[in-house]
Design a protein around this motif. Structure first.
Motif, mmCIF file in Angstrom:
data_model
loop_
_atom_site.group_PDB
_atom_site.id
_atom_site.type_symbol
_atom_site.label_atom_id
_atom_site.label_comp_id
_atom_site.label_asym_id
_atom_site.label_seq_id
_atom_site.Cartn_x
_atom_site.Cartn_y
_atom_site.Cartn_z
ATOM 1 N N THR A 2 0.826 -1.212 0.000
ATOM 2 C CA THR A 2 0.000 0.000 0.000
ATOM 3 C C THR A 2 0.854 1.252 0.000
ATOM 4 O O THR A 2 0.453 2.259 -0.567
ATOM 5 C CB THR A 2 -0.971 0.025 1.201
ATOM 6 O OG1 THR A 2 -0.225 -0.078 2.406
ATOM 7 C CG2 THR A 2 -1.984 -1.098 1.117
ATOM 8 N N THR A 3 2.029 1.183 0.613
ATOM 9 C CA THR A 3 2.918 2.345 0.613
ATOM 10 C C THR A 3 3.405 2.645 -0.803
ATOM 11 O O THR A 3 3.492 3.810 -1.198
ATOM 12 C CB THR A 3 4.126 2.105 1.543
ATOM 13 O OG1 THR A 3 3.638 1.791 2.849
ATOM 14 C CG2 THR A 3 5.023 3.315 1.622
ATOM 15 N N ALA A 5 1.777 1.894 -3.597
ATOM 16 C CA ALA A 5 0.620 2.435 -4.318
ATOM 17 C C ALA A 5 0.397 3.895 -3.946
ATOM 18 O O ALA A 5 0.155 4.738 -4.820
ATOM 19 C CB ALA A 5 -0.623 1.604 -4.005
ATOM 20 N N GLN A 6 0.487 4.206 -2.665
ATOM 21 C CA GLN A 6 0.313 5.588 -2.202
ATOM 22 C C GLN A 6 1.373 6.489 -2.835
ATOM 23 O O GLN A 6 1.065 7.584 -3.325
ATOM 24 C CB GLN A 6 0.405 5.641 -0.682
ATOM 25 C CG GLN A 6 0.195 7.018 -0.101
ATOM 26 C CD GLN A 6 0.379 7.034 1.409
ATOM 27 O OE1 GLN A 6 1.137 6.242 1.969
ATOM 28 N NE2 GLN A 6 -0.316 7.943 2.068
ATOM 29 N N ALA A 57 -2.185 1.009 -9.060
ATOM 30 C CA ALA A 57 -1.952 1.681 -7.775
ATOM 31 C C ALA A 57 -3.228 2.355 -7.280
ATOM 32 O O ALA A 57 -3.580 2.254 -6.099
ATOM 33 C CB ALA A 57 -0.814 2.701 -7.913
ATOM 34 N N GLY A 60 -5.614 -0.351 -6.148
ATOM 35 C CA GLY A 60 -5.168 -0.983 -4.912
ATOM 36 C C GLY A 60 -5.277 -0.111 -3.684
ATOM 37 O O GLY A 60 -5.439 -0.607 -2.566
ATOM 38 N N TYR A 61 -5.186 1.196 -3.874
ATOM 39 C CA TYR A 61 -5.199 2.109 -2.729
ATOM 40 C C TYR A 61 -6.549 2.799 -2.530
ATOM 41 O O TYR A 61 -6.763 3.466 -1.523
ATOM 42 C CB TYR A 61 -4.093 3.166 -2.885
ATOM 43 C CG TYR A 61 -3.755 3.850 -1.591
ATOM 44 C CD1 TYR A 61 -2.889 3.246 -0.682
ATOM 45 C CD2 TYR A 61 -4.305 5.077 -1.248
ATOM 46 C CE1 TYR A 61 -2.578 3.854 0.514
ATOM 47 C CE2 TYR A 61 -4.002 5.691 -0.048
ATOM 48 C CZ TYR A 61 -3.144 5.078 0.831
ATOM 49 O OH TYR A 61 -2.838 5.661 2.029
ATOM 50 N N LEU A 64 -8.425 2.904 0.800
ATOM 51 C CA LEU A 64 -7.730 3.569 1.906
ATOM 52 C C LEU A 64 -7.711 5.090 1.745
ATOM 53 O O LEU A 64 -7.251 5.794 2.638
ATOM 54 C CB LEU A 64 -6.292 3.054 2.003
ATOM 55 C CG LEU A 64 -6.140 1.548 2.243
ATOM 56 C CD1 LEU A 64 -4.686 1.143 2.114
ATOM 57 C CD2 LEU A 64 -6.707 1.166 3.602
ATOM 58 N N SER A 65 -8.202 5.565 0.621
ATOM 59 C CA SER A 65 -8.124 6.996 0.316
ATOM 60 C C SER A 65 -9.333 7.753 0.850
ATOM 61 O O SER A 65 -10.307 7.162 1.315
ATOM 62 C CB SER A 65 -8.032 7.193 -1.201
ATOM 63 O OG SER A 65 -9.290 6.966 -1.803
ATOM 64 N N VAL A 126 -4.647 10.857 -0.678
ATOM 65 C CA VAL A 126 -3.857 9.721 -0.182
ATOM 66 C C VAL A 126 -2.899 10.065 0.951
ATOM 67 O O VAL A 126 -2.238 9.172 1.485
ATOM 68 C CB VAL A 126 -3.099 9.020 -1.327
ATOM 69 C CG1 VAL A 126 -4.071 8.491 -2.365
ATOM 70 C CG2 VAL A 126 -2.057 9.920 -1.945
#
Length: 127
Positions: A2-3, A5-6, A57, A60-61, A64-65, A126
């Motif tokens: 995730t990092t 992707a962020q 990305a 995948g993220y 979490l956004s 993000v």
């Protein structure tokens, strides 16, 4: 993961901010930059690959956004665009790029704030 992707989304946002600054400061240079898309087989494949990577990305993220649906839809559009570039002949992509660049060239300075805003919003989404 995730990092990564962020970080990729932040890089994409910074790219949009940079392009918007170029559009404001030097429209002819921005047109030359845009004209490079699909200009060679390598650039065409690179563009398609990067669209898919950045799109993945976003996908995948997204959850979490701050704007999960927006990032998911945008990621899907990026992936589909990348796949489309792989599937169509490079010359078709090149002609489309030339046509669309001519279409937006007179409005680059007007469109620049939109690119800037979208880039900043992506980063905000993000971080």
């Amino acid at each position: 993961m995730t990092t990564v992707a962020q970080l990729l989304i932040i890089v994409f946002g910074l790219f949009l901010v940079g392009v918007s600054c170029l559009m404001l400061a030097n429209p002819p240079a921005a047109v030359r930059f845009l004209d490079q898309f699909a200009s060679t087989k390598f650039i065409n494949l690179l563009e398609a690959t990067l669209l898919i990577i950045f799109g993945a990305a976003f996908l995948g993220y997204a959850e979490l956004s701050r704007f999960p649906k927006t990032l998911w839809v945008f990621g899907l559009l990026l992936v589909l665009s990348g796949v489309g570039i792989y599937l169509v002949p490079r010359e078709w992509h090149r002609r489309y790029g030339v046509w669309s660049t001519k279409l937006v060239t007179p409005y680059l300075r007007l469109l620049a704030p939109l690119s800037l805003l979208f880039g900043v919003l992506l980063i905000y989404a993000v971080v």
